[in-house]
Design an enzyme around this catalytic site. Structure first.
Site, PDB file in Angstrom:
ATOM      1  N   HIS A 202      40.471  35.511  49.024  1.00  0.00           N
ATOM      2  CA  HIS A 202      38.714  34.595  49.444  1.00  0.00           C
ATOM      3  C   HIS A 202      39.014  33.025  49.537  1.00  0.00           C
ATOM      4  CE1 HIS A 202      37.611  34.700  45.450  1.00  0.00           C
ATOM      5  NE2 HIS A 202      38.543  35.046  44.792  1.00  0.00           N
TER       6      HIS A 202
ATOM      7  N   THR B 241      44.852  54.000  47.959  1.00  0.00           N
ATOM      8  CA  THR B 241      45.381  54.486  49.219  1.00  0.00           C
ATOM      9  C   THR B 241      44.958  52.838  49.582  1.00  0.00           C
ATOM     10  OG1 THR B 241      43.813  55.707  49.136  1.00  0.00           O
ATOM     11  CG2 THR B 241      43.583  54.403  50.888  1.00  0.00           C
TER      12      THR B 241
ATOM     13  N   CYS C  52      34.642  29.920  36.770  1.00  0.00           N
ATOM     14  CA  CYS C  52      34.140  31.360  36.423  1.00  0.00           C
ATOM     15  C   CYS C  52      33.251  31.169  34.764  1.00  0.00           C
ATOM     16  CB  CYS C  52      35.399  32.017  35.869  1.00  0.00           C
ATOM     17  SG  CYS C  52      36.459  31.638  37.406  1.00  0.00           S
TER      18      CYS C  52
ATOM     19  N   ALA D 230      43.926  37.417  43.453  1.00  0.00           N
ATOM     20  CA  ALA D 230      45.150  36.727  42.091  1.00  0.00           C
ATOM     21  C   ALA D 230      44.383  37.401  41.421  1.00  0.00           C
ATOM     22  CB  ALA D 230      44.512  35.599  42.583  1.00  0.00           C
ATOM     23  N   THR D 231      43.792  37.889  40.805  1.00  0.00           N
ATOM     24  CA  THR D 231      43.803  38.064  39.473  1.00  0.00           C
ATOM     25  C   THR D 231      44.418  39.846  38.340  1.00  0.00           C
ATOM     26  OG1 THR D 231      41.126  37.408  39.078  1.00  0.00           O
ATOM     27  CG2 THR D 231      42.031  38.915  37.214  1.00  0.00           C
TER      28      THR D 231
ATOM     29  N   GLN E 114      45.048  28.891  44.878  1.00  0.00           N
ATOM     30  CA  GLN E 114      44.943  27.895  45.552  1.00  0.00           C
ATOM     31  C   GLN E 114      45.068  27.471  46.412  1.00  0.00           C
ATOM     32  OE1 GLN E 114      41.235  27.029  44.918  1.00  0.00           O
ATOM     33  NE2 GLN E 114      40.486  28.111  43.154  1.00  0.00           N
TER      34      GLN E 114
HETATM   35  C1  LIG Z   1      40.181  32.266  42.597  1.00  0.00           C
HETATM   36  C2  LIG Z   1      41.173  32.041  41.818  1.00  0.00           C
HETATM   37  C3  LIG Z   1      41.673  33.528  40.506  1.00  0.00           C
HETATM   38  C4  LIG Z   1      41.343  33.961  41.181  1.00  0.00           C
HETATM   39  O1  LIG Z   1      40.997  35.277  42.249  1.00  0.00           O
HETATM   40  P1  LIG Z   1      41.015  36.501  42.450  1.00  0.00           P
HETATM   41  O2  LIG Z   1      41.576  37.570  44.108  1.00  0.00           O
HETATM   42  O3  LIG Z   1      39.136  36.421  42.501  1.00  0.00           O
HETATM   43  O4  LIG Z   1      41.487  37.202  41.860  1.00  0.00           O
HETATM   44  C5  LIG Z   1      43.225  32.998  40.479  1.00  0.00           C
HETATM   45  N1  LIG Z   1      43.968  32.074  39.716  1.00  0.00           N
HETATM   46  C6  LIG Z   1      42.893  30.918  40.238  1.00  0.00           C
HETATM   47  C7  LIG Z   1      43.819  29.380  40.409  1.00  0.00           C
HETATM   48  C8  LIG Z   1      41.680  30.681  41.612  1.00  0.00           C
HETATM   49  O5  LIG Z   1      41.980  29.816  42.135  1.00  0.00           O
END
Ligand SMILES: *Cc1c(COP(=O)(O)O)cnc(C)c1O
Length: 386
Positions: A204, A243, A329, A74-75, A182
């Site tokens: 994850h 890839t 974080c 998600a980042t 989330q």
């Molecule tokens: C965990 C989280 C992220 C980051 O996701 P990653 O897949 O670890 O990069 C971004 N936004 C929210 C709201 C999250 O809870």
């Protein structure tokens, strides 16, 4: 040897479901092909697996499979959405609206864009963590190109009114991005009904593997333009080169499918556990619930405790349970969480805050045990500090 602490930090990450692992395993070894290899069966096999996974994820959010761009999480999806839209719509306008309680993976790309000359409005939230829709509408300007509001908050679990936000954005012809890291597999998401144009996902937080996620990118009504942020081999229609990581993609899709299939029963079960935990803890004097009491993720509980030092409390609980203070974080820093600060808490209350993320594998017995240990800890710390 002491027993492992009970894991109650599912907003930081979730344990991978064994059913997900089973699905992934063959794609590390037997079916190791590169999905972009079009000249042989190894490639075709991997390509077929990716296609099936893409369809599963697309179905889960009610979009077309061609609108899913796989990323590392998600980042990356947030960075691609925010920077990619900013770059593509630069000549149309340079104003972006987001919210003070967003994840750093949204806030930081926005702050980066400010250094390039973009203007960003960081909307405040109300006491319950929800945004004020009238305030959002008032913040939209002729040069606004993007509104980014998260689906569910990673600290206080609050679920924003996505459909209402989407409606406002569509009326004003502004793109709507939501970070649903989330939310996927936990609450229903429908990019059509909710008028969402871009959505970030990750594996994850939903009992899938780490290092995989996706960006949903609307291709019609309207067709969203985006500038690639990682270029190279031209995978994912040139929007995200590299890839494709077949085992992770297969696992991500399985995790999403399980989340959907079990959403109803899991929501009910987790709500019961959450209520039990809150009822137990609420016996104490001076304990406050953070965030909206109902409009939140079923597994989330976030409380502030008066009259105890947050660090001392977490230390005393280390052997008992894995929970976090505010956001994982930033929990190594001593600054109070930016989310609780945005709710209008003084620094003191923010310090003694506990975030619980109840998940698929937690049991009622675990919740009872953790509740009792926390009550004991708080009472003895208060006595000691008094
Ligand atoms: C965990 C989280 C992220 C980051 O996701 P990653 O897949 O670890 O990069 C971004 N936004 C929210 C709201 C999250 O809870």
């Amino acid at each position: 040897m002491s027993k492992n602490p009970i894991y109650l930090d599912c907003h930081a990450t979730t344990p991978m479901d064994k059913r997900v692992l089973q699905e992934m395993l063959p794609y590390f070894t037997e079916h190791f092909g590169n999905p972009s290899s079009i000249t042989h069966a190894y490639g075709w096999e991997a390509e077929a697996a990716v296609k099936t996974a893409r369809n599963t994820i697309a179905d889960a959010i009610h979009c077309n499979q061609s609108e899913i761009i796989f990323t590392s999480g998600a980042t990356e999806a947030n960075n691609l959405a925010i920077k990619g839209v900013a770059e593509a719509y630069f000549s149309k306008g340079q104003h972006i609206i987001t919210v003070q309680t967003e994840h750093r993976a949204v806030l930081d790309p926005c702050k980066y864009l400010e250094t390039l000359g973009f203007q960003v409005t960081f909307l405040p939230v109300q006491k319950d963590g929800l945004i004020d829709l009238a305030q959002l509408e008032k913040a939209i300007r002729p040069d606004t190109i993007l509104v980014s509001v998260m689906a569910a908050n990673n600290e206080i679990g609050v679920i924003q009114p996505l459909a209402a936000i989407g409606e406002i954005c569509r009326q004003h012809k502004v793109l709507f991005h939501t970070d649903a890291a989330q939310a996927i597999g936990k609450i229903p998401l429908d990019v059509e009904n909710m008028k969402i144009d871009l959505m970030s996902l990750t594996g994850h937080k939903v009992y899938g593997p780490k290092g995989i996620g996706a960006l949903y990118l609307r291709r019609r009504n309207p067709r969203v333009q985006i500038a690639a942020q990682i270029v190279g081999g031209g995978q994912e229609r040139g929007i995200r080169s590299g890839t494709l990581y077949t085992p992770q993609i297969v696992g991500f899709a399985k995790a999403v499918a399980l989340g959907l299939a079990e959403m109803e029963s899991e929501t009910k079960r987790q709500l019961q556990l959450r209520e039990l935990l809150w009822q137990n803890l609420n016996q104490l004097e001076g304990i406050h619930l953070n965030g909206h009491p109902k409009q939140r993720l079923p597994g989330n509980l976030n409380v502030s405790v008066e009259g105890v030092d947050g660090t001392a409390l977490l230390l005393s609980l280390q052997q008992v349970c894995a929970i976090s203070a505010g956001s994982a974080c930033s929990s190594s820093s001593i600054a109070p969480s930016h989310v609780l600060t945005a709710l209008g808490h003084g620094e003191k209350l923010a310090y003694a805050s506990l975030r619980f993320g109840i998940g698929r594998f937690n049991t009622k017995a675990e919740i009872e045990q953790v509740s009792q240990e926390i009550l004991t800890s708080i009472k003895s710390l208060r006595k000691f500090q008094a």
